[in-house]
Motif scaffolding. Sequence first.
Motif, PDB file in Angstrom:
ATOM      1  N   HIS A 139      33.457  37.607 136.885  1.00 46.87           N
ATOM      2  CA  HIS A 139      34.347  37.264 136.164  1.00 46.87           C
ATOM      3  C   HIS A 139      35.913  37.103 136.561  1.00 46.87           C
ATOM      4  O   HIS A 139      36.265  36.034 136.504  1.00 46.87           O
ATOM      5  CB  HIS A 139      34.193  38.075 134.286  1.00 46.87           C
ATOM      6  CG  HIS A 139      32.733  38.196 134.261  1.00 46.87           C
ATOM      7  ND1 HIS A 139      32.658  36.917 133.180  1.00 46.87           N
ATOM      8  CD2 HIS A 139      32.089  38.019 134.698  1.00 46.87           C
ATOM      9  CE1 HIS A 139      31.189  37.024 132.647  1.00 46.87           C
ATOM     10  NE2 HIS A 139      30.743  38.233 133.309  1.00 46.87           N
ATOM     11  N   GLN A 188      36.128  34.339 138.921  1.00 41.61           N
ATOM     12  CA  GLN A 188      36.529  32.979 138.175  1.00 41.61           C
ATOM     13  C   GLN A 188      38.120  33.177 137.751  1.00 41.61           C
ATOM     14  O   GLN A 188      38.027  31.668 138.065  1.00 41.61           O
ATOM     15  CB  GLN A 188      35.389  32.730 137.965  1.00 41.61           C
ATOM     16  CG  GLN A 188      34.918  31.578 136.562  1.00 41.61           C
ATOM     17  CD  GLN A 188      33.466  31.320 135.298  1.00 41.61           C
ATOM     18  OE1 GLN A 188      33.917  31.740 134.669  1.00 41.61           O
ATOM     19  NE2 GLN A 188      32.557  31.284 136.212  1.00 41.61           N
ATOM     20  N   ASP A 191      27.246  31.489 134.083  1.00 44.88           N
ATOM     21  CA  ASP A 191      27.414  30.077 134.428  1.00 44.88           C
ATOM     22  C   ASP A 191      26.233  29.397 133.549  1.00 44.88           C
ATOM     23  O   ASP A 191      26.400  28.197 134.253  1.00 44.88           O
ATOM     24  CB  ASP A 191      26.896  30.027 136.053  1.00 44.88           C
ATOM     25  CG  ASP A 191      24.921  30.112 136.234  1.00 44.88           C
ATOM     26  OD1 ASP A 191      25.018  30.721 134.846  1.00 44.88           O
ATOM     27  OD2 ASP A 191      24.943  30.726 137.505  1.00 44.88           O
ATOM     28  N   THR A 192      25.857  29.421 132.528  1.00 43.00           N
ATOM     29  CA  THR A 192      25.600  28.754 131.571  1.00 43.00           C
ATOM     30  C   THR A 192      25.906  27.208 131.317  1.00 43.00           C
ATOM     31  O   THR A 192      27.076  27.400 131.043  1.00 43.00           O
ATOM     32  CB  THR A 192      25.191  28.954 130.235  1.00 43.00           C
ATOM     33  OG1 THR A 192      24.378  30.493 130.219  1.00 43.00           O
ATOM     34  CG2 THR A 192      24.219  28.274 129.053  1.00 43.00           C
ATOM     35  N   PRO A 221      21.025  33.720 134.776  1.00 36.39           N
ATOM     36  CA  PRO A 221      21.586  32.542 135.460  1.00 36.39           C
ATOM     37  C   PRO A 221      21.176  31.675 136.393  1.00 36.39           C
ATOM     38  O   PRO A 221      19.568  30.864 135.676  1.00 36.39           O
ATOM     39  CB  PRO A 221      21.613  33.983 136.658  1.00 36.39           C
ATOM     40  CG  PRO A 221      21.205  34.736 135.646  1.00 36.39           C
ATOM     41  CD  PRO A 221      20.521  35.257 134.887  1.00 36.39           C
ATOM     42  N   GLY A 222      21.991  30.761 136.478  1.00 38.25           N
ATOM     43  CA  GLY A 222      21.333  29.137 136.783  1.00 38.25           C
ATOM     44  C   GLY A 222      20.875  28.178 136.231  1.00 38.25           C
ATOM     45  O   GLY A 222      19.482  27.413 136.360  1.00 38.25           O
ATOM     46  N   THR A 256      20.816  24.635 133.679  1.00 39.23           N
ATOM     47  CA  THR A 256      21.734  23.809 132.516  1.00 39.23           C
ATOM     48  C   THR A 256      20.798  23.166 132.339  1.00 39.23           C
ATOM     49  O   THR A 256      19.351  22.688 132.141  1.00 39.23           O
ATOM     50  CB  THR A 256      21.648  22.775 134.255  1.00 39.23           C
ATOM     51  OG1 THR A 256      23.393  23.496 135.121  1.00 39.23           O
ATOM     52  CG2 THR A 256      22.603  21.364 133.598  1.00 39.23           C
TER      53      THR A 256
END
Length: 451
Positions: free
Chosen positions: A35, A38, A264-265, A281-282, A284
């Motif tokens: 975080h 980022q 990362d949604t 995680p990961g 889309t």
Amino acid sequence: MRTALVILAAGKGTRMKSDLPKVLHPIGQAPMLAHAMQSGAAVDPERTVIVAGHGADQVAAAVAEIDETAQVVIQQEQLGTAHAVDQAREALAGFDGDVVVLYGDTPFIRPETLERMVAARQTHDLVILGFEAADPARYGRLVMAGDRLERIVEFKDATEQERAITFCNSGILAGDAATLFGLIAQVENNNASQEYYLTDVVELARANGLAVTAIACSEEETLGINSRADLAAAEAVFQARARADLLEIGVTMTAPDTVHLALDTVIGRDALIEPNVVFGPGVTVESGATIRAFSHLEGCHVSRGAVVGPYARLRPGAELAEDARVGNFVEIKNAEIAEGAKINHLSYIGDATVGAGSNIGAGTITCNYDGVMKHRTEIGARAFIGSNTMLVAPVSVGDGAMTASGSVITRNVEADALAVARASQENKPGRARKLFEMLRARKERRAREAE
């Protein structure tokens, strides 16, 4: 302006009561350090230096997964925050831009806040980030004179008048690399802890005739994490922010407080997320897709118009094309589900391809693991897989083919063929009654023996 990022991540975090380095504890299913990195990316750093200490090997491994270009340096002894920043001196040798110092356990600094700090550097040599505290408690106070920061006063050293100040120090700062490291070289450890404090650079800067200012952010942004209780509070802050961001861009959540998101949604506008959905995680989810209640998604992609759940699980490698349907108690792993395909009930599809328009009956299982190796199942377009079919991989079912309910398919099925792979049914009159009588007699005998 050229910028470098230094993130302090060397602390042990004793109050976490954990073998895991503090900065690797997850928020939104990503290390809190991720975080901070980022947030720091907002200043477009040419170099990123992570100062690690406790659990340095684990921290370095996590950093490599987040940003392989970031450099990890080691603070062998924890001798204070100024000493920690000084460990980045060699890594930034020859760098003539600005340095922004962040903390790996302060994960919520907003990108726009860092951008304001960088902008303030145009007119000041050193910029400190402060916040208005609802309860200043024992925070260091920022003593201002107009837009000039005069000094940082620790609570224990503050007068009653200074303790009334609510503008407090976050510890985050920005300054020219040469200036910052020059000031750090002057910091002494003449204090009870015998540590080198980064806050001392403010007084040193003023003594050297440099211009120092402080800008304000919300108190929530400066939330530091030192205990499991803090971690739980941070998770709540992250989830509230992430949900609000999705609602703002046009995602519908009928009970947003029950939806749990990862760092990362990605969810597109006009998607519908029903209650009690968990995103690992990961993930889309494209615009217009629907994720029904009590579903769990991780490492997957859901295309426009697809419907998932309720009570579905999408595992890493699950790829749903447009208008695919995955229903209740269905698990998908490392499989491509083509456009319009349906897997509506109680099935496991792993290491497989399901063609466009195919229908997978309830209870279907792709038997993909032989105890040593994983094998793939290939199902063509418009195929119909009957309920309770076992597809023993590696195996393929051609376009337009069908399997009979209850079949165990061990050989390839050609296009348009019907595969029946089950034993012939044989009815034996009266045998059920005799079998029940035998079993009941055995049960009564065991009951008498137990008395």
